[in-house]
Design a protein around this motif. Structure first.
Motif, PDB file in Angstrom:
ATOM      1  N   TYR A   1       1.543 -38.755  -7.263  1.00 39.67           N
ATOM      2  CA  TYR A   1       2.366 -39.445  -6.271  1.00 39.67           C
ATOM      3  C   TYR A   1       2.018 -39.005  -4.851  1.00 39.67           C
ATOM      4  CZ  TYR A   1       6.471 -40.971  -3.670  1.00 39.67           C
ATOM      5  OH  TYR A   1       7.306 -41.555  -2.742  1.00 39.67           O
ATOM      6  N   ALA A   2       1.789 -37.688  -4.683  1.00 39.59           N
ATOM      7  CA  ALA A   2       1.406 -37.179  -3.366  1.00 39.59           C
ATOM      8  C   ALA A   2       0.061 -37.747  -2.934  1.00 39.59           C
ATOM      9  CB  ALA A   2       1.350 -35.654  -3.399  1.00 39.59           C
ATOM     10  N   ILE A   3      -0.862 -37.870  -3.871  1.00 42.48           N
ATOM     11  CA  ILE A   3      -2.170 -38.454  -3.555  1.00 42.48           C
ATOM     12  C   ILE A   3      -2.012 -39.921  -3.145  1.00 42.48           C
ATOM     13  CG2 ILE A   3      -4.402 -39.108  -4.535  1.00 42.48           C
ATOM     14  CD1 ILE A   3      -4.265 -36.581  -6.252  1.00 42.48           C
ATOM     15  N   ASN A   4      -1.102 -40.604  -3.817  1.00 32.96           N
ATOM     16  CA  ASN A   4      -0.856 -42.008  -3.481  1.00 32.96           C
ATOM     17  C   ASN A   4      -0.274 -42.138  -2.073  1.00 32.96           C
ATOM     18  OD1 ASN A   4      -0.763 -44.858  -4.372  1.00 32.96           O
ATOM     19  ND2 ASN A   4       1.458 -44.582  -4.152  1.00 32.96           N
ATOM     20  N   VAL A   5       0.625 -41.210  -1.720  1.00 35.75           N
ATOM     21  CA  VAL A   5       1.173 -41.198  -0.356  1.00 35.75           C
ATOM     22  C   VAL A   5       0.060 -40.951   0.658  1.00 35.75           C
ATOM     23  CG1 VAL A   5       2.707 -39.946   1.220  1.00 35.75           C
ATOM     24  CG2 VAL A   5       3.476 -40.495  -1.095  1.00 35.75           C
ATOM     25  N   TRP A   6      -0.823 -40.028   0.317  1.00 32.30           N
ATOM     26  CA  TRP A   6      -1.955 -39.718   1.199  1.00 32.30           C
ATOM     27  C   TRP A   6      -2.872 -40.942   1.349  1.00 32.30           C
ATOM     28  CZ3 TRP A   6      -6.614 -36.174  -0.275  1.00 32.30           C
ATOM     29  CH2 TRP A   6      -7.342 -35.844   0.874  1.00 32.30           C
ATOM     30  N   LYS A   7      -3.077 -41.639   0.223  1.00 33.97           N
ATOM     31  CA  LYS A   7      -3.900 -42.855   0.249  1.00 33.97           C
ATOM     32  C   LYS A   7      -3.271 -43.898   1.156  1.00 33.97           C
ATOM     33  CE  LYS A   7      -5.656 -46.538  -2.757  1.00 33.97           C
ATOM     34  NZ  LYS A   7      -5.680 -47.079  -4.142  1.00 33.97           N
ATOM     35  N   GLY A   8      -1.942 -44.019   1.098  1.00 32.68           N
ATOM     36  CA  GLY A   8      -1.248 -44.982   1.953  1.00 32.68           C
ATOM     37  C   GLY A   8      -1.409 -44.684   3.425  1.00 32.68           C
ATOM     38  N   ALA A   9      -1.676 -43.407   3.740  1.00 38.10           N
ATOM     39  CA  ALA A   9      -1.910 -43.012   5.132  1.00 38.10           C
ATOM     40  C   ALA A   9      -3.384 -43.034   5.477  1.00 38.10           C
ATOM     41  CB  ALA A   9      -1.322 -41.629   5.394  1.00 38.10           C
ATOM     42  N   GLY A  10      -4.188 -43.673   4.621  1.00 36.57           N
ATOM     43  CA  GLY A  10      -5.619 -43.753   4.877  1.00 36.57           C
ATOM     44  C   GLY A  10      -6.322 -42.416   4.741  1.00 36.57           C
ATOM     45  N   PHE A  11      -5.758 -41.536   3.906  1.00 35.27           N
ATOM     46  CA  PHE A  11      -6.291 -40.187   3.702  1.00 35.27           C
ATOM     47  C   PHE A  11      -6.398 -39.407   5.023  1.00 35.27           C
ATOM     48  CE2 PHE A  11      -8.009 -42.644   0.104  1.00 35.27           C
ATOM     49  CZ  PHE A  11      -7.470 -41.912  -0.942  1.00 35.27           C
ATOM     50  N   GLY A  12      -5.461 -39.715   5.890  1.00 34.31           N
ATOM     51  CA  GLY A  12      -5.403 -39.014   7.170  1.00 34.31           C
ATOM     52  C   GLY A  12      -4.276 -38.003   7.192  1.00 34.31           C
ATOM     53  N   PRO A  13      -3.869 -37.581   8.402  1.00 41.49           N
ATOM     54  CA  PRO A  13      -2.776 -36.613   8.533  1.00 41.49           C
ATOM     55  C   PRO A  13      -1.472 -37.148   7.953  1.00 41.49           C
ATOM     56  CG  PRO A  13      -3.987 -36.839  10.601  1.00 41.49           C
ATOM     57  CD  PRO A  13      -4.444 -37.951   9.706  1.00 41.49           C
ATOM     58  N   LEU A  14      -0.667 -36.239   7.373  1.00 42.61           N
ATOM     59  CA  LEU A  14       0.611 -36.601   6.775  1.00 42.61           C
ATOM     60  C   LEU A  14       1.748 -35.857   7.457  1.00 42.61           C
ATOM     61  CD1 LEU A  14      -0.417 -36.479   3.012  1.00 42.61           C
ATOM     62  CD2 LEU A  14      -0.001 -38.544   4.361  1.00 42.61           C
ATOM     63  N   GLU A  15       2.940 -36.356   7.282  1.00 45.71           N
ATOM     64  CA  GLU A  15       4.138 -35.684   7.795  1.00 45.71           C
ATOM     65  C   GLU A  15       4.471 -34.507   6.878  1.00 45.71           C
ATOM     66  OE1 GLU A  15       7.293 -34.239   9.567  1.00 45.71           O
ATOM     67  OE2 GLU A  15       6.031 -35.816  10.448  1.00 45.71           O
ATOM     68  N   PRO A  16       4.280 -33.261   7.364  1.00 44.86           N
ATOM     69  CA  PRO A  16       4.459 -32.095   6.482  1.00 44.86           C
ATOM     70  C   PRO A  16       5.842 -32.023   5.843  1.00 44.86           C
ATOM     71  CG  PRO A  16       3.394 -31.468   8.539  1.00 44.86           C
ATOM     72  CD  PRO A  16       3.859 -32.880   8.706  1.00 44.86           C
ATOM     73  N   SER A  17       6.885 -32.320   6.616  1.00 40.89           N
ATOM     74  CA  SER A  17       8.242 -32.188   6.100  1.00 40.89           C
ATOM     75  C   SER A  17       8.491 -33.084   4.904  1.00 40.89           C
ATOM     76  CB  SER A  17       9.252 -32.498   7.208  1.00 40.89           C
ATOM     77  OG  SER A  17      10.568 -32.303   6.748  1.00 40.89           O
ATOM     78  N   TYR A  18       7.775 -34.211   4.851  1.00 44.56           N
ATOM     79  CA  TYR A  18       7.940 -35.139   3.725  1.00 44.56           C
ATOM     80  C   TYR A  18       7.039 -34.771   2.549  1.00 44.56           C
ATOM     81  CZ  TYR A  18       7.691 -39.417   0.983  1.00 44.56           C
ATOM     82  OH  TYR A  18       7.711 -40.312  -0.046  1.00 44.56           O
ATOM     83  N   VAL A  19       5.741 -34.609   2.834  1.00 42.90           N
ATOM     84  CA  VAL A  19       4.784 -34.436   1.741  1.00 42.90           C
ATOM     85  C   VAL A  19       4.937 -33.090   1.038  1.00 42.90           C
ATOM     86  CG1 VAL A  19       2.871 -33.414   3.076  1.00 42.90           C
ATOM     87  CG2 VAL A  19       2.380 -34.890   1.116  1.00 42.90           C
ATOM     88  N   PHE A  20       5.361 -32.056   1.786  1.00 42.13           N
ATOM     89  CA  PHE A  20       5.513 -30.752   1.142  1.00 42.13           C
ATOM     90  C   PHE A  20       6.711 -30.725   0.201  1.00 42.13           C
ATOM     91  CE2 PHE A  20       2.343 -29.132   3.996  1.00 42.13           C
ATOM     92  CZ  PHE A  20       1.805 -28.061   3.303  1.00 42.13           C
ATOM     93  N   ARG A  21       7.648 -31.633   0.373  1.00 40.73           N
ATOM     94  CA  ARG A  21       8.752 -31.731  -0.590  1.00 40.73           C
ATOM     95  C   ARG A  21       8.289 -32.374  -1.889  1.00 40.73           C
ATOM     96  NH1 ARG A  21      11.731 -31.613   4.117  1.00 40.73           N
ATOM     97  NH2 ARG A  21      13.443 -30.109   3.941  1.00 40.73           N
ATOM     98  N   ILE A  22       7.055 -32.858  -1.898  1.00 43.78           N
ATOM     99  CA  ILE A  22       6.458 -33.383  -3.120  1.00 43.78           C
ATOM    100  C   ILE A  22       5.516 -32.347  -3.738  1.00 43.78           C
ATOM    101  CG2 ILE A  22       5.056 -35.221  -4.124  1.00 43.78           C
ATOM    102  CD1 ILE A  22       5.890 -36.984  -1.750  1.00 43.78           C
ATOM    103  N   ILE A  23       4.625 -31.783  -2.915  1.00 48.72           N
ATOM    104  CA  ILE A  23       3.584 -30.918  -3.479  1.00 48.72           C
ATOM    105  C   ILE A  23       4.104 -29.528  -3.829  1.00 48.72           C
ATOM    106  CG2 ILE A  23       1.760 -32.190  -2.306  1.00 48.72           C
ATOM    107  CD1 ILE A  23       1.562 -29.954  -0.284  1.00 48.72           C
ATOM    108  N   ILE A  24       5.148 -29.038  -3.174  1.00 47.60           N
ATOM    109  CA  ILE A  24       5.704 -27.723  -3.565  1.00 47.60           C
ATOM    110  C   ILE A  24       6.314 -27.792  -4.960  1.00 47.60           C
ATOM    111  CG2 ILE A  24       7.504 -26.027  -3.072  1.00 47.60           C
ATOM    112  CD1 ILE A  24       6.915 -26.382  -0.101  1.00 47.60           C
ATOM    113  N   PRO A  25       7.217 -28.759  -5.265  1.00 54.31           N
ATOM    114  CA  PRO A  25       7.688 -28.872  -6.653  1.00 54.31           C
ATOM    115  C   PRO A  25       6.571 -29.182  -7.644  1.00 54.31           C
ATOM    116  CG  PRO A  25       9.149 -30.048  -5.172  1.00 54.31           C
ATOM    117  CD  PRO A  25       7.930 -29.682  -4.372  1.00 54.31           C
TER     118      PRO A  25
END
Length: 294
Positions: A241-265
């Protein structure tokens, strides 16, 4: 040094069926210069307090060398210590095996020998404390495990969806990361506690406890595989799911506060899943050893 006539105080207690009788120098009296300051006011009182708390033995002087023990009780204790910690091992194992223990006031007199004592204050004191922790893993493993788990679960449950603000203090993904670390450490310590208890009871160090026996009975290799496998799948799903979010951002920079709530769990679930599988395998190995030798 002691006077041998004080041994007369031990004899009636032995006749009454006591397995171990230990002298108490603090109740009997300590002559001036007979005990070093640190031993009298720090070392022995602290070690005795830890011993009373750990082994449910109501003795005021764990280090007194004047004691009496029945032969059959001594054989049952299976003493192993090569140094001064021998004194603590005897009382600890007697307490764990629910032997009858009594205390007798004895007077400590100044040593009349002309050589230095063999006792090394800090080195021997640490050996005593280390042995107590080994024989009572609840203080070294269980208590920290509960503390880490409670702290991690509390912080994690509050931060997994959003940050929290307490006045000017903001707890966000950085705290969430440490919450996951706390839970992981707590689970590891809890698993080590169960393994130490099961193995220690098997080796005759101390009796089994209901919690460790229950976990050892019901959490087997298959249970570990199932629980660990589910956690692994959950972690991998969150990672995808995190990879899909990253793909949606064109594999560019992501919002840390959002994405880290996915990759930490996600990372936490993968690590905990592998840990459950290994824990189940270790419990299975211990049971196989017990069955093979019984």
């Amino acid at each position: 040094s002691y006077h041998f006539e004080e041994l007369d105080r031990f004899i009636p207690l032995m006749h009454d069926g006591c397995d171990l009788i230990v002298g108490n120098r603090f109740k009997g009296g300590i002559d001036k210069g007979a005990m070093p300051f640190l031993h009298r006011y720090l070392g022995t009182p602290v070690l005795s307090a830890v011993g009373r708390r750990s082994f449910a033995v109501q003795l005021g002087d764990f280090n007194c060398g004047m004691r009496a023990i029945r032969k059959e009780a001594y054989v049952k204790l299976n003493m192993q210590s090569p140094g001064m910690e021998y004194a603590s091992e005897m009382i600890a194992k007697a307490g764990l095996q629910k032997m009858r223990i009594a205390e007798v006031p004895v007077n400590l007199r100044k040593d009349g020998r002309d050589r230095k004592p063999h006792l090394k204050t800090w080195q021997d004191g640490w050996k005593h404390l280390r042995l107590m922790l080994l024989l009572s893993p609840k203080w070294l493993l269980l208590a920290p495990a509960v503390l880490f788990l409670m702290t991690g679960l509390l912080l994690g449950s509050l931060l997994v969806f959003n940050y929290i603000r307490i006045f000017n203090l903001v707890l966000d993904i950085h705290t969430l990361y440490y919450a996951s670390v706390f839970i992981m450490v707590g689970v590891q310590l809890l698993q080590f506690y169960v393994i130490a208890r099961l193995y220690g009871s098997y080796m005759g160090l101390y009796p089994a406890r209901r919690f460790s026996t229950f976990v050892g009975k019901w959490f087997g290799f298959e249970t570990g595989l199932i629980a660990g496998g589910l956690l692994l799948l959950g972690g991998l799903a969150l990672s995808l799911y995190a990879i899909n979010v990253w793909k949606g951002a064109g594999f560019g920079p992501l919002e840390p506060s959002y994405v880290f709530r996915i990759i930490i769990p996600a990372g936490f679930s993968i690590a905990l899943g592998m840990q459950c599988i290994v824990f189940g395998f270790l419990l299975y190995t211990i049971r196989q050893i017990q069955q093979h030798r019984s």
